[in-house]
Scaffold this motif. Structure first.
Motif, PDB file in Angstrom:
ATOM      1  N   ARG A 141      60.253 -13.413  26.050  1.00 48.51           N
ATOM      2  CA  ARG A 141      61.669 -13.812  25.918  1.00 48.51           C
ATOM      3  C   ARG A 141      62.581 -12.617  26.171  1.00 48.51           C
ATOM      4  NH1 ARG A 141      65.410 -16.643  27.204  1.00 48.51           N
ATOM      5  NH2 ARG A 141      66.974 -17.262  25.697  1.00 48.51           N
ATOM      6  N   LEU A 180      69.351 -13.016  20.685  1.00 52.26           N
ATOM      7  CA  LEU A 180      68.067 -13.686  20.463  1.00 52.26           C
ATOM      8  C   LEU A 180      67.807 -13.864  18.974  1.00 52.26           C
ATOM      9  CD1 LEU A 180      65.849 -11.848  23.102  1.00 52.26           C
ATOM     10  CD2 LEU A 180      66.834 -14.136  23.258  1.00 52.26           C
ATOM     11  N   ASP A 181      67.189 -14.977  18.622  1.00 56.19           N
ATOM     12  CA  ASP A 181      66.841 -15.253  17.228  1.00 56.19           C
ATOM     13  C   ASP A 181      65.973 -14.144  16.648  1.00 56.19           C
ATOM     14  OD1 ASP A 181      68.205 -17.644  17.213  1.00 56.19           O
ATOM     15  OD2 ASP A 181      66.431 -18.868  17.593  1.00 56.19           O
ATOM     16  N   VAL A 238      65.491 -12.490  29.243  1.00 55.46           N
ATOM     17  CA  VAL A 238      66.930 -12.238  29.157  1.00 55.46           C
ATOM     18  C   VAL A 238      67.317 -10.942  29.871  1.00 55.46           C
ATOM     19  CG1 VAL A 238      67.259 -13.625  27.074  1.00 55.46           C
ATOM     20  CG2 VAL A 238      66.892 -11.160  26.853  1.00 55.46           C
ATOM     21  N   ILE A 281      70.306  -9.279  24.401  1.00 49.99           N
ATOM     22  CA  ILE A 281      69.140  -9.154  23.532  1.00 49.99           C
ATOM     23  C   ILE A 281      69.541  -9.428  22.082  1.00 49.99           C
ATOM     24  CG2 ILE A 281      67.349  -7.597  22.659  1.00 49.99           C
ATOM     25  CD1 ILE A 281      67.444  -6.215  25.447  1.00 49.99           C
TER      26      ILE A 281
END
Length: 74
Positions: A57, A30-31, A61, A27
């Motif tokens: 998203r 992530l961006d 993940v 996590i």
């Protein structure tokens, strides 16, 4: 000054420190995510970032890591 967004999710299948480390890593990559907190006792994962996280998203993940995101915690 920007305000951080914090969202807490319920995640099923977490049982140990390895689970915690795995979810923190996937996590956290992530961006936009700046911090991840995993609470094994409650089965909750808290995600903090500059903007609200993309629930789809996050779920993706979490699923790829072998766990199940069961929803947001109110």
């Amino acid at each position: 000054m920007s305000t951080l967004s914090t969202t807490t999710y319920a995640v099923a299948g977490m049982t140990c420190g390895h689970c915690e480390a795995t979810l923190t890593k996937v996590i956290g990559e992530l961006d936009g995510v700046t911090e991840v907190g995993v609470d094994l006792a409650t089965g909750q994962v808290t995600v903090t970032g500059a903007a609200a996280p993309d629930d789809a998203r996050i779920a993706e993940v979490v699923d790829e890591a072998g766990y199940e995101l069961t929803g947001r915690v109110a």
